[in-house]
Structure formats: C-alpha cells, structure tokens
Scaffold this active site. Structure first.
Site, PDB file in Angstrom:
ATOM      1  N   HIS A  12     -46.965  -2.124  16.320  1.00  0.00           N
ATOM      2  CA  HIS A  12     -47.867  -0.870  16.568  1.00  0.00           C
ATOM      3  C   HIS A  12     -48.871  -0.964  17.721  1.00  0.00           C
ATOM      4  CE1 HIS A  12     -47.689   0.255  11.815  1.00  0.00           C
ATOM      5  NE2 HIS A  12     -46.660   0.264  12.613  1.00  0.00           N
ATOM      6  N   GLU A  54     -39.591  -2.017   6.173  1.00  0.00           N
ATOM      7  CA  GLU A  54     -38.702  -1.204   7.471  1.00  0.00           C
ATOM      8  C   GLU A  54     -37.402  -1.496   7.529  1.00  0.00           C
ATOM      9  OE1 GLU A  54     -40.078   1.613   8.123  1.00  0.00           O
ATOM     10  OE2 GLU A  54     -42.081   1.385   8.729  1.00  0.00           O
ATOM     11  N   TYR A  79     -40.737   2.240  37.880  1.00  0.00           N
ATOM     12  CA  TYR A  79     -39.333   2.073  37.905  1.00  0.00           C
ATOM     13  C   TYR A  79     -38.850   1.269  36.752  1.00  0.00           C
ATOM     14  CZ  TYR A  79     -39.948  -2.738  39.855  1.00  0.00           C
ATOM     15  OH  TYR A  79     -40.402  -4.119  39.993  1.00  0.00           O
ATOM     16  N   TYR A  94     -30.054  -8.595  38.087  1.00  0.00           N
ATOM     17  CA  TYR A  94     -31.361  -9.405  38.215  1.00  0.00           C
ATOM     18  C   TYR A  94     -31.850 -10.252  37.717  1.00  0.00           C
ATOM     19  CZ  TYR A  94     -36.271  -9.813  39.235  1.00  0.00           C
ATOM     20  OH  TYR A  94     -37.563 -10.441  39.228  1.00  0.00           O
ATOM     21  N   HIS A 104     -40.398  -4.340  15.744  1.00  0.00           N
ATOM     22  CA  HIS A 104     -41.207  -2.999  15.296  1.00  0.00           C
ATOM     23  C   HIS A 104     -42.636  -3.659  15.351  1.00  0.00           C
ATOM     24  CE1 HIS A 104     -43.147   0.374  13.695  1.00  0.00           C
ATOM     25  NE2 HIS A 104     -43.369  -0.155  12.605  1.00  0.00           N
ATOM     26  N   HIS A 118     -46.885   6.343  14.610  1.00  0.00           N
ATOM     27  CA  HIS A 118     -46.371   5.159  14.027  1.00  0.00           C
ATOM     28  C   HIS A 118     -46.472   3.803  15.087  1.00  0.00           C
ATOM     29  CE1 HIS A 118     -43.687   3.210  10.830  1.00  0.00           C
ATOM     30  NE2 HIS A 118     -44.189   2.245  11.360  1.00  0.00           N
TER      31      HIS A 118
HETATM   32  P1  13P Z   1     -43.983  -4.643   6.540  1.00  0.00           P
HETATM   33  O1  13P Z   1     -45.149  -5.465   6.345  1.00  0.00           O
HETATM   34  O2  13P Z   1     -43.363  -4.211   5.249  1.00  0.00           O
HETATM   35  O3  13P Z   1     -42.840  -5.149   7.355  1.00  0.00           O
HETATM   36  O4  13P Z   1     -44.445  -3.304   7.057  1.00  0.00           O
HETATM   37  C1  13P Z   1     -45.412  -2.888   7.792  1.00  0.00           C
HETATM   38  C2  13P Z   1     -44.973  -1.773   8.605  1.00  0.00           C
HETATM   39  O5  13P Z   1     -45.115  -1.795   9.868  1.00  0.00           O
HETATM   40  C3  13P Z   1     -44.535  -0.427   8.239  1.00  0.00           C
HETATM   41  O6  13P Z   1     -44.225   0.270   9.415  1.00  0.00           O
END
Ligand code: 13P
Length: 217
Positions: free
Chosen positions: A98, A77, A117, A212, A96, A159
């Site tokens: 999941h 990514e 809020y 804050y 990033h 995703h």
């Molecule tokens: P990587 O292991 O290449 O960082 O990716 C995993 C991933 O989240 C793909 O969306």
C-alpha cells in the site's frame, strides 16, 4: 520432511524483501504480502505478522490447488497471488503493498498514463487501476489478473498496488519504480494535465529496455 537449502533461502529472501519494503517506505506495517514460486506451488507470507518478527518457518507453502498445512495462516490475499502465479508462466514473484502515492491514485480510480518513459518497465503504456473489490476475495483476484494482462504492475482501486516479475529482486525494483511514477503523476496533477508520451514511443522504449542493463534486476 526436512526443508531444502533452496526452500530455506527462498523463505529468508521473502522476509528480507518484506523488511526492505518497509525501509523503502513503500509499505506500512503488515499491510503488504509477498509470494515466490516454489515447486508445485508458492511460498507466501503469513497473515498479519509484523515483518520484524516474521520467521522463515512461518512462511506458508501453498500448492497450486490452494491446499496448505492446516496449522498455518497464509496472507489474506493468497487468492490473487495464487491466480497470478497460475495464469502467468513468466512470473515467479508477486508483491502487494500500500505505497502512499500509488494508493492515492488508486483511491481516485486513476491509472498511471505514459508521463515518463519508465512506465515501459511495467510492460506497456499505462499502469491500469483495477476496480475495487473487498480484500481477499475471488472478485478482487479476478480484477487483479485482468489489470495485469500484458503488464507487470497494476493499482487496485481504494487499496494499493501489485508488482510482479520473474524474480523477487525484479518485482521489488518495479514496486519502487511504480511508487516513483505515482508520485511523479501526483505532482504533475498539481500543475495541470501532463503531456503524455505516445504509445509507439513507449513500445520503442520497452524493446530497448529488454536489452538494457545487468542481468537481474
Ligand atoms: P495480510 O496481513 O493478510 O497479508 O494482508 C494485509 C493486506 O494487505 C490486505 O490487503
């Protein structure tokens, strides 16, 4: 060239944040990735290395022109990490992951509305959901940068989630908060359509939050 103490600390901080993501339950296995601005580019996690095994020297330094040492393998990514860093002077860290509830909402193509809020912490009255595009593509990166306009977090259709911030600590804090909001919204939807806070109230909270708490996060 020997690594500076600053670079060594950043590499370790990325690994620590990766492990913390898994401890906090906002990521599973190697499905997340983290980057941190460094000099004329960014340091980013390698692709598909389990966090427990990740070593500082495996973190990839990628310049803003996309170049990196040939023997290294950056996260799949890297495009959206790079494009976010390049387009946002206010951002030094990109996370990033999941997370379970944020990913459920992303599968349903739902943005998170102003149910609480704390949504103001992500910069506005919604956390947008970017349209789906194949992982690692320029198309996904384009959608992500757009969904993050004026925001510090977004969902990615079918995703997961992105959280960004001026520091790694702040981005990680926000990633946890986004998953909490996603969980709350998911809970509300079990009962019915939740009442929402007004955009003007969220703006009021956003301005109040600017002054804050402690300095960071
Ligand atoms: P990587 O292991 O290449 O960082 O990716 C995993 C991933 O989240 C793909 O969306």
């Amino acid at each position: 060239m020997p690594m500076s103490a600053d670079e060594g600390e950043k590499r370790q901080a990325i690994i620590d944040a990766c492990r913390r993501m898994n401890e906090l339950g906002i990521n599973q296995g190697t499905s997340g990735n983290i980057s941190l601005r460094h000099q004329d580019g960014m340091l980013i996690t390698p692709t598909s290395v389990p966090y427990e095994e990740m070593r500082p020297e495996q973190i990839v330094f990628m310049r803003f022109d996309g170049s990196f040492a040939a023997e290294q393998k950056p996260s799949s990514e890297w495009r959206f990490h790079l494009d976010i860093m390049r387009s946002r002077d206010d951002v030094n860290a990109v996370i990033h992951a999941h997370p379970p509830y944020a990913t459920v909402l992303s599968i349903m193509g739902l943005q998170i509305p102003p149910i609480h809020y704390m949504i103001a912490a992500a910069g506005g009255d919604t956390i947008r959901c970017a349209p789906y595009a194949t992982y690692g593509t320029a198309e996904l990166s384009h959608h992500a940068v757009k969904a993050l306009e004026g925001r510090f977090a977004c969902l990615l259709g079918h995703h997961g989630m992105i959280a960004i911030g001026p520091s790694l600590a702040r981005a990680l804090w926000l990633a946890v908060e986004v998953e909490a909001l996603a969980r709350q919204y998911h809970g509300c939807l079990q009962i019915g359509a939740p009442p929402l806070l007004s955009p003007s109230e969220i703006e009021r909270v956003r301005q109040k939050m600017a002054g804050y708490g402690q300095a960071d996060p």
